[in-house]
Design a protein around this motif. Structure first.
Motif, PDB file in Angstrom:
ATOM      1  N   ALA A  80      -3.957   2.951  -9.011  1.00  0.00           N
ATOM      2  CA  ALA A  80      -3.453   2.505  -7.702  1.00  0.00           C
ATOM      3  C   ALA A  80      -4.513   1.664  -6.980  1.00  0.00           C
ATOM      4  O   ALA A  80      -4.197   0.634  -6.381  1.00  0.00           O
ATOM      5  CB  ALA A  80      -3.047   3.701  -6.852  1.00  0.00           C
ATOM      6  N   ILE A  81      -5.759   2.089  -7.043  1.00  0.00           N
ATOM      7  CA  ILE A  81      -6.847   1.342  -6.389  1.00  0.00           C
ATOM      8  C   ILE A  81      -6.999  -0.032  -7.031  1.00  0.00           C
ATOM      9  O   ILE A  81      -7.112  -1.049  -6.332  1.00  0.00           O
ATOM     10  CB  ILE A  81      -8.170   2.140  -6.463  1.00  0.00           C
ATOM     11  N   GLU A  82      -7.011  -0.084  -8.360  1.00  0.00           N
ATOM     12  CA  GLU A  82      -7.183  -1.363  -9.057  1.00  0.00           C
ATOM     13  C   GLU A  82      -6.031  -2.327  -8.757  1.00  0.00           C
ATOM     14  O   GLU A  82      -6.235  -3.514  -8.557  1.00  0.00           O
ATOM     15  CB  GLU A  82      -7.322  -1.144 -10.571  1.00  0.00           C
ATOM     16  N   ILE A  83      -4.818  -1.810  -8.727  1.00  0.00           N
ATOM     17  CA  ILE A  83      -3.661  -2.672  -8.433  1.00  0.00           C
ATOM     18  C   ILE A  83      -3.722  -3.151  -6.987  1.00  0.00           C
ATOM     19  O   ILE A  83      -3.384  -4.293  -6.688  1.00  0.00           O
ATOM     20  CB  ILE A  83      -2.338  -1.945  -8.758  1.00  0.00           C
ATOM     21  N   SER A  84      -4.205  -2.294  -6.075  1.00  0.00           N
ATOM     22  CA  SER A  84      -4.333  -2.722  -4.667  1.00  0.00           C
ATOM     23  C   SER A  84      -5.317  -3.869  -4.529  1.00  0.00           C
ATOM     24  O   SER A  84      -5.129  -4.756  -3.701  1.00  0.00           O
ATOM     25  CB  SER A  84      -4.750  -1.551  -3.767  1.00  0.00           C
ATOM     26  N   ASP A  87       0.830  -1.205   0.000  1.00  0.00           N
ATOM     27  CA  ASP A  87       0.000   0.000   0.000  1.00  0.00           C
ATOM     28  C   ASP A  87       0.867   1.258   0.000  1.00  0.00           C
ATOM     29  O   ASP A  87       0.584   2.224  -0.710  1.00  0.00           O
ATOM     30  CB  ASP A  87      -0.933   0.008   1.211  1.00  0.00           C
ATOM     31  N   LYS A  88       1.919   1.237   0.793  1.00  0.00           N
ATOM     32  CA  LYS A  88       2.823   2.393   0.855  1.00  0.00           C
ATOM     33  C   LYS A  88       3.414   2.690  -0.523  1.00  0.00           C
ATOM     34  O   LYS A  88       3.390   3.832  -0.988  1.00  0.00           O
ATOM     35  CB  LYS A  88       3.950   2.119   1.859  1.00  0.00           C
ATOM     36  N   TYR A  89       3.931   1.663  -1.197  1.00  0.00           N
ATOM     37  CA  TYR A  89       4.562   1.885  -2.494  1.00  0.00           C
ATOM     38  C   TYR A  89       3.536   2.235  -3.570  1.00  0.00           C
ATOM     39  O   TYR A  89       3.822   3.028  -4.464  1.00  0.00           O
ATOM     40  CB  TYR A  89       5.431   0.699  -2.899  1.00  0.00           C
ATOM     41  N   LEU A  90       2.327   1.683  -3.474  1.00  0.00           N
ATOM     42  CA  LEU A  90       1.271   2.057  -4.418  1.00  0.00           C
ATOM     43  C   LEU A  90       0.914   3.535  -4.278  1.00  0.00           C
ATOM     44  O   LEU A  90       0.749   4.240  -5.277  1.00  0.00           O
ATOM     45  CB  LEU A  90       0.021   1.210  -4.192  1.00  0.00           C
ATOM     46  N   VAL A  91       0.770   3.991  -3.042  1.00  0.00           N
ATOM     47  CA  VAL A  91       0.472   5.396  -2.806  1.00  0.00           C
ATOM     48  C   VAL A  91       1.624   6.256  -3.319  1.00  0.00           C
ATOM     49  O   VAL A  91       1.410   7.293  -3.963  1.00  0.00           O
ATOM     50  CB  VAL A  91       0.178   5.657  -1.302  1.00  0.00           C
ATOM     51  N   GLN A  92       2.855   5.833  -3.083  1.00  0.00           N
ATOM     52  CA  GLN A  92       4.007   6.596  -3.559  1.00  0.00           C
ATOM     53  C   GLN A  92       4.056   6.646  -5.087  1.00  0.00           C
ATOM     54  O   GLN A  92       4.383   7.688  -5.661  1.00  0.00           O
ATOM     55  CB  GLN A  92       5.303   6.009  -2.996  1.00  0.00           C
ATOM     56  N   LEU A  93       3.724   5.528  -5.741  1.00  0.00           N
ATOM     57  CA  LEU A  93       3.661   5.523  -7.205  1.00  0.00           C
ATOM     58  C   LEU A  93       2.670   6.572  -7.697  1.00  0.00           C
ATOM     59  O   LEU A  93       2.964   7.364  -8.595  1.00  0.00           O
ATOM     60  CB  LEU A  93       3.205   4.148  -7.725  1.00  0.00           C
ATOM     61  N   ALA A  94       1.476   6.559  -7.098  1.00  0.00           N
ATOM     62  CA  ALA A  94       0.427   7.479  -7.529  1.00  0.00           C
ATOM     63  C   ALA A  94       0.816   8.933  -7.259  1.00  0.00           C
ATOM     64  O   ALA A  94       0.574   9.804  -8.097  1.00  0.00           O
ATOM     65  CB  ALA A  94      -0.896   7.129  -6.839  1.00  0.00           C
TER      66      ALA A  94
END
Length: 195
Positions: free
Chosen positions: A152-156, A126-133
Motif C-alpha cells: 500500500a505504501i509503495e503504490i501510494s 489513499d482511502k481505497y489503498l488503506v481499504q485494500l490493505a
C-alpha cells in the motif's frame, strides 16, 4: 479492412507480465472507477484488467451526443497488454469484490483511526489503498501483514501525493495493532511469515 477488425489493437510486439503489485494497482483503478461512476463491477474489472470494451449496440456512424467512435476510443485507450497468471486475476477479483462488499466495515475502521481527518477529505486514492490493505490484513490469510502494508505504501508513492505514504503507513500501523489486539488477524501458510 472490414468494419469489425480492430484498427487500433493492443501492442502485438510488447507485453508485460502481471504480478500481485500490478494486480493491486489495477484493483485500485477498478475501485476508483466503481465508486466514481457506479458502473457494473465485473465490467469495470474486465475493462481495466483485460482492456475489454462494451460499446452496446453500435454502428459505424457517429451517434448524436457521442464524442468518439468505438475505434477512436480503442486508440485512445490502447495499452501494452498484460499477461496475467490466473492466480493474480483471481486475487484481483477477490480483492475488488471484498473491498466493495465490506464498505461499511472499512469506513467504520477508517473513521475510528482517521480522527484528525474527515473521511470525505481523505484523498480517494489513499482511502481505497488503506481499504485494500485492511481487506488483505483481515480476509486474505495467506498474505503477511507486512507485505500488505508495504505494498500500500509503495503504490501510494506512485499514485498519490508526497505525504500519502506517511498517512497510509501511520493509519495502517494503528489499524493493524487494533486488529491484532481484537484477534482479527488470522494468518496461515505464507501469511505467517514476515517477509
Amino acid at each position: 479492412m472490414s468494419g469489425n477488425e480492430n484498427i487500433f489493437p493492443l501492442s502485438s510486439k510488447r507485453n508485460k507480465k502481471g504480478n500481485r503489485r500490478l494486480a493491486r494497482e489495477k484493483v485500485l483503478q477498478v475501485l476508483m472507477a466503481y465508486f466514481s461512476c457506479e458502473s457494473d463491477l465485473d465490467e469495470l474489472f474486465d475493462h481495466i484488467f483485460f482492456r475489454e470494451f462494451h460499446f452496446g449496440d453500435e454502428n459505424d456512424e457517429l451517434e448524436i451526443g457521442k464524442f468518439l467512435r468505438p475505434e477512436e476510443i480503442l486508440e485512445v485507450e490502447s495499452d501494452i497488454p498484460i499477461i496475467w497468471r490466473p492466480e493474480d486475476v483471481e486475487f484481483g477479483k477477490n480483492l475488488s469484490n471484498t473491498v466493495v462488499n465490506k464498505q461499511e466495515y472499512l469506513d467504520k475502521l477508517l473513521e475510528e483511526f482517521a480522527k484528525n481527518w474527515e473521511l470525505d477529505r481523505i484523498a480517494k486514492i489513499d482511502k481505497y489503498l488503506v481499504q485494500l490493505a485492511i481487506c488483505e490484513l483481515v480476509f486474505f490469510e495467506e498474505i503477511p501483514p507486512k507485505v500488505s502494508i508495504n505494498e500500500a505504501i509503495e503504490i501510494s508513492k506512485r499514485y498519490s501525493t508526497d505525504k500519502s505514504k506517511m498517512f497510509v503507513n501511520g493509519i495502517l500501523d494503528s489499524i493493524l495493532r487494533k486488529l491484532e489486539t481484537d484477534g482479527m488477524i488470522k494468518k496461515s501458510g505464507r501469511g505467517l511469515q514476515e517477509e
